[in-house]
Design a protein around this motif. Structure first.
Motif, mmCIF file in Angstrom:
data_model
loop_
_atom_site.group_PDB
_atom_site.id
_atom_site.type_symbol
_atom_site.label_atom_id
_atom_site.label_comp_id
_atom_site.label_asym_id
_atom_site.label_seq_id
_atom_site.Cartn_x
_atom_site.Cartn_y
_atom_site.Cartn_z
ATOM 1 N N LEU A 1 0.811 -1.216 0.000
ATOM 2 C CA LEU A 1 0.000 0.000 0.000
ATOM 3 C C LEU A 1 0.847 1.270 0.000
ATOM 4 C CD1 LEU A 1 -2.686 -1.119 2.616
ATOM 5 C CD2 LEU A 1 -2.716 -1.426 0.124
ATOM 6 N N ALA A 2 2.036 1.201 0.628
ATOM 7 C CA ALA A 2 2.924 2.377 0.687
ATOM 8 C C ALA A 2 4.328 1.898 1.068
ATOM 9 C CB ALA A 2 2.410 3.397 1.692
ATOM 10 N N SER A 3 5.324 2.688 0.692
ATOM 11 C CA SER A 3 6.714 2.327 1.042
ATOM 12 C C SER A 3 7.571 3.579 1.148
ATOM 13 C CB SER A 3 7.322 1.381 -0.001
ATOM 14 O OG SER A 3 7.479 2.042 -1.248
ATOM 15 N N CYS A 4 8.698 3.419 1.816
ATOM 16 C CA CYS A 4 9.689 4.491 1.924
ATOM 17 C C CYS A 4 11.052 3.851 2.170
ATOM 18 C CB CYS A 4 9.337 5.474 3.035
ATOM 19 S SG CYS A 4 9.312 4.739 4.704
ATOM 20 N N THR A 5 12.124 4.629 2.052
ATOM 21 C CA THR A 5 13.476 4.088 2.246
ATOM 22 C C THR A 5 14.258 4.942 3.235
ATOM 23 O OG1 THR A 5 14.331 5.312 0.341
ATOM 24 C CG2 THR A 5 13.601 3.032 -0.046
ATOM 25 N N GLN A 6 15.169 4.273 3.909
ATOM 26 C CA GLN A 6 16.124 4.914 4.823
ATOM 27 C C GLN A 6 17.515 4.434 4.441
ATOM 28 O OE1 GLN A 6 16.456 3.128 8.630
ATOM 29 N NE2 GLN A 6 17.208 4.960 9.685
ATOM 30 N N VAL A 7 18.503 5.338 4.454
ATOM 31 C CA VAL A 7 19.891 4.965 4.145
ATOM 32 C C VAL A 7 20.700 4.974 5.442
ATOM 33 C CG1 VAL A 7 21.996 5.543 2.891
ATOM 34 C CG2 VAL A 7 19.762 5.850 1.801
ATOM 35 N N VAL A 8 21.304 3.828 5.749
ATOM 36 C CA VAL A 8 22.191 3.699 6.908
ATOM 37 C C VAL A 8 23.619 3.604 6.384
ATOM 38 C CG1 VAL A 8 22.811 2.349 8.934
ATOM 39 C CG2 VAL A 8 20.403 2.528 8.246
ATOM 40 N N THR A 9 24.425 4.627 6.658
ATOM 41 C CA THR A 9 25.815 4.659 6.196
ATOM 42 C C THR A 9 26.715 4.147 7.307
ATOM 43 O OG1 THR A 9 25.335 6.565 4.796
ATOM 44 C CG2 THR A 9 27.658 6.106 5.267
ATOM 45 N N VAL A 10 27.421 3.064 7.024
ATOM 46 C CA VAL A 10 28.327 2.462 8.003
ATOM 47 C C VAL A 10 29.744 2.920 7.691
ATOM 48 C CG1 VAL A 10 29.156 0.330 9.042
ATOM 49 C CG2 VAL A 10 26.798 0.457 8.194
ATOM 50 N N VAL A 11 30.417 3.538 8.651
ATOM 51 C CA VAL A 11 31.759 4.088 8.440
ATOM 52 C C VAL A 11 32.730 3.513 9.472
ATOM 53 C CG1 VAL A 11 30.858 6.236 7.480
ATOM 54 C CG2 VAL A 11 31.299 6.075 9.939
ATOM 55 N N ASP A 12 34.012 3.681 9.186
ATOM 56 C CA ASP A 12 35.066 3.338 10.150
ATOM 57 C C ASP A 12 35.960 4.555 10.286
ATOM 58 O OD1 ASP A 12 37.026 2.335 11.740
ATOM 59 O OD2 ASP A 12 37.678 0.734 10.401
ATOM 60 N N MET A 13 35.822 5.275 11.385
ATOM 61 C CA MET A 13 36.590 6.500 11.617
ATOM 62 C C MET A 13 37.519 6.369 12.818
ATOM 63 S SD MET A 13 35.448 8.455 9.189
ATOM 64 C CE MET A 13 35.961 10.096 9.670
ATOM 65 N N THR A 14 37.627 5.161 13.357
ATOM 66 C CA THR A 14 38.392 4.969 14.593
ATOM 67 C C THR A 14 39.712 4.268 14.302
ATOM 68 O OG1 THR A 14 36.322 4.765 15.821
ATOM 69 C CG2 THR A 14 38.321 3.993 16.915
ATOM 70 N N ALA A 15 40.803 4.852 14.775
ATOM 71 C CA ALA A 15 42.139 4.279 14.566
ATOM 72 C C ALA A 15 42.404 3.172 15.583
ATOM 73 C CB ALA A 15 43.202 5.365 14.682
ATOM 74 N N PRO A 16 43.293 2.245 15.245
ATOM 75 C CA PRO A 16 43.666 1.196 16.202
ATOM 76 C C PRO A 16 44.310 1.786 17.450
ATOM 77 C CG PRO A 16 44.403 0.653 13.976
ATOM 78 C CD PRO A 16 43.959 2.075 13.943
ATOM 79 N N LEU A 17 44.232 1.029 18.542
ATOM 80 C CA LEU A 17 44.870 1.405 19.798
ATOM 81 C C LEU A 17 45.979 0.410 20.116
ATOM 82 C CD1 LEU A 17 41.734 2.245 21.994
ATOM 83 C CD2 LEU A 17 43.255 3.862 20.826
ATOM 84 N N PHE A 18 47.125 0.933 20.585
ATOM 85 C CA PHE A 18 48.217 0.053 20.965
ATOM 86 C C PHE A 18 47.918 -0.572 22.320
ATOM 87 C CE2 PHE A 18 50.297 2.822 17.885
ATOM 88 C CZ PHE A 18 50.958 1.886 17.102
ATOM 89 N N ASP A 19 48.189 -1.873 22.411
ATOM 90 C CA ASP A 19 47.897 -2.600 23.644
ATOM 91 C C ASP A 19 48.945 -2.327 24.720
ATOM 92 O OD1 ASP A 19 45.643 -3.860 22.451
ATOM 93 O OD2 ASP A 19 46.992 -5.250 21.434
ATOM 94 N N VAL A 20 50.177 -2.033 24.302
ATOM 95 C CA VAL A 20 51.275 -1.782 25.242
ATOM 96 C C VAL A 20 52.010 -0.521 24.794
ATOM 97 C CG1 VAL A 20 53.442 -2.639 26.194
ATOM 98 C CG2 VAL A 20 51.572 -4.230 25.771
ATOM 99 N N ILE A 21 52.322 0.358 25.739
ATOM 100 C CA ILE A 21 53.093 1.571 25.449
ATOM 101 C C ILE A 21 54.458 1.429 26.113
ATOM 102 C CG2 ILE A 21 53.159 4.074 25.563
ATOM 103 C CD1 ILE A 21 50.792 3.021 23.992
ATOM 104 N N PRO A 22 55.486 1.033 25.360
ATOM 105 C CA PRO A 22 56.806 0.862 25.992
ATOM 106 C C PRO A 22 57.379 2.208 26.435
ATOM 107 C CG PRO A 22 56.974 0.645 23.612
ATOM 108 C CD PRO A 22 55.510 0.726 23.923
ATOM 109 N N PRO A 23 57.942 2.264 27.626
ATOM 110 C CA PRO A 23 58.503 3.540 28.108
ATOM 111 C C PRO A 23 59.818 3.863 27.410
ATOM 112 C CG PRO A 23 59.006 1.777 29.659
ATOM 113 C CD PRO A 23 58.129 1.164 28.601
#
Length: 268
Positions: A74-96
């Motif tokens: 009887l009726a329809s509409c659309t939605q756009v879901v944009t999936v992005v990756d904006m996050t950088a990896p994190l180091f597990d250990v920080i050597p002094p």
């Protein structure tokens, strides 16, 4: 005669939305459509996924439709879901950062007095091994940091260790560890006399000295003349102080702390 039924149905989609790749991209998080009708209706959801420029990116076209009990749309509409990756990896250990005593056999005995003074606190005498460094990403499960090492100078010197962790979408993080090679003890002007080849910093030769009260500088060549006794009377207190200052500046340039430099001035 045929009867034609006209149904009044409207449907409203949730607004287009952008989500991170580790967020919930389902309609439970991005919203559901609503509809009104003069008959009993069913709201249906259908997704069409278009891959993005990297594995963690995509565009989801979500179609919502309102159907009657017989399955007629009887009726329809659309939605756009944009999936992005904006996050950088994190180091597990920080050597002094590390410090290494690279003095070795450079200390010599001059007359009845040593040319070097001991500094408090023992240091390791060899460059430590490269630590194992790993990184974790919010969406890329296989991030392997790239490693590089650069040596600047010898003694004094600095080992610069760099790790770069980049995920599939090009988000990157950088980690740097410095291993400073310095002389754990300091020399009096007796040692620096006649050794201009050792007037160095980790990044190159010491080219000038600040010996005056107003920020005036003295070239390395003139400083060498002072230390070697080629300027003024050696009994002149200003010449003595100049020698002590030159020795202290050279010691600090090679990694000595201010306490040890002060001891060198007192001994000169």
């Amino acid at each position: 005669a045929h009867l034609t039924c006209v149904y009044s149905t409207t449907i409203t989609c949730p607004a287009d939305v952008t989500v991170e790749c580790d967020d919930d991209e389902s309609s439970a998080n991005t919203g559901v459509a609503t509809a009104t009708s003069s008959v009993v209706i069913v709201i249906n959801e259908s997704d069409s996924v278009e891959p993005g420029t990297c594995p963690q990116k995509s565009d989801i076209t979500r179609t919502w439709s309102a159907t009657d009990e017989l399955g007629n749309e009887l009726a329809s509409c659309t939605q756009v879901v944009t999936v992005v990756d904006m996050t950088a990896p994190l180091f597990d250990v920080i050597p002094p950062s590390e410090e290494v005593d690279c003095s070795g056999a450079q200390w010599t005995q001059v007359g009845s007095r040593s040319s070097a003074l001991s500094c408090p606190g023992p240091l390791q005498t060899s460059v430590p091994p490269v630590p194992e460094v790993t990184a974790t990403d919010n969406c890329d499960e296989d991030v392997d940091p790239a490693f590089s090492e650069t040596q600047r100078g010898e003694c004094p010197g600095v080992t610069v260790r760099e790790w770069d962790a980049t995920d599939d979408c090009g988000n990157g993080s950088e980690l740097i560890q410095l291993v400073v090679q310095r002389k754990a003890c300091v020399n009096t002007e007796r040692y620096w006399k006649g050794r201009p080849e050792e007037w160095l910093t980790p990044f190159g030769p010491v080219t000038e000295f600040e010996l005056g009260c107003a920020g005036d500088t003295t070239s390395a060549a003139d400083a060498l003349l002072i230390v070697n006794g080629g300027v003024g009377s050696q009994s002149d207190w200003t010449v003595k102080i100049a020698k002590e200052l030159i020795a202290a500046i050279l010691n600090v340039s090679q990694g000595a702390d201010d306490t040890c430099a002060a001891e060198a001035i007192q001994d000169a």
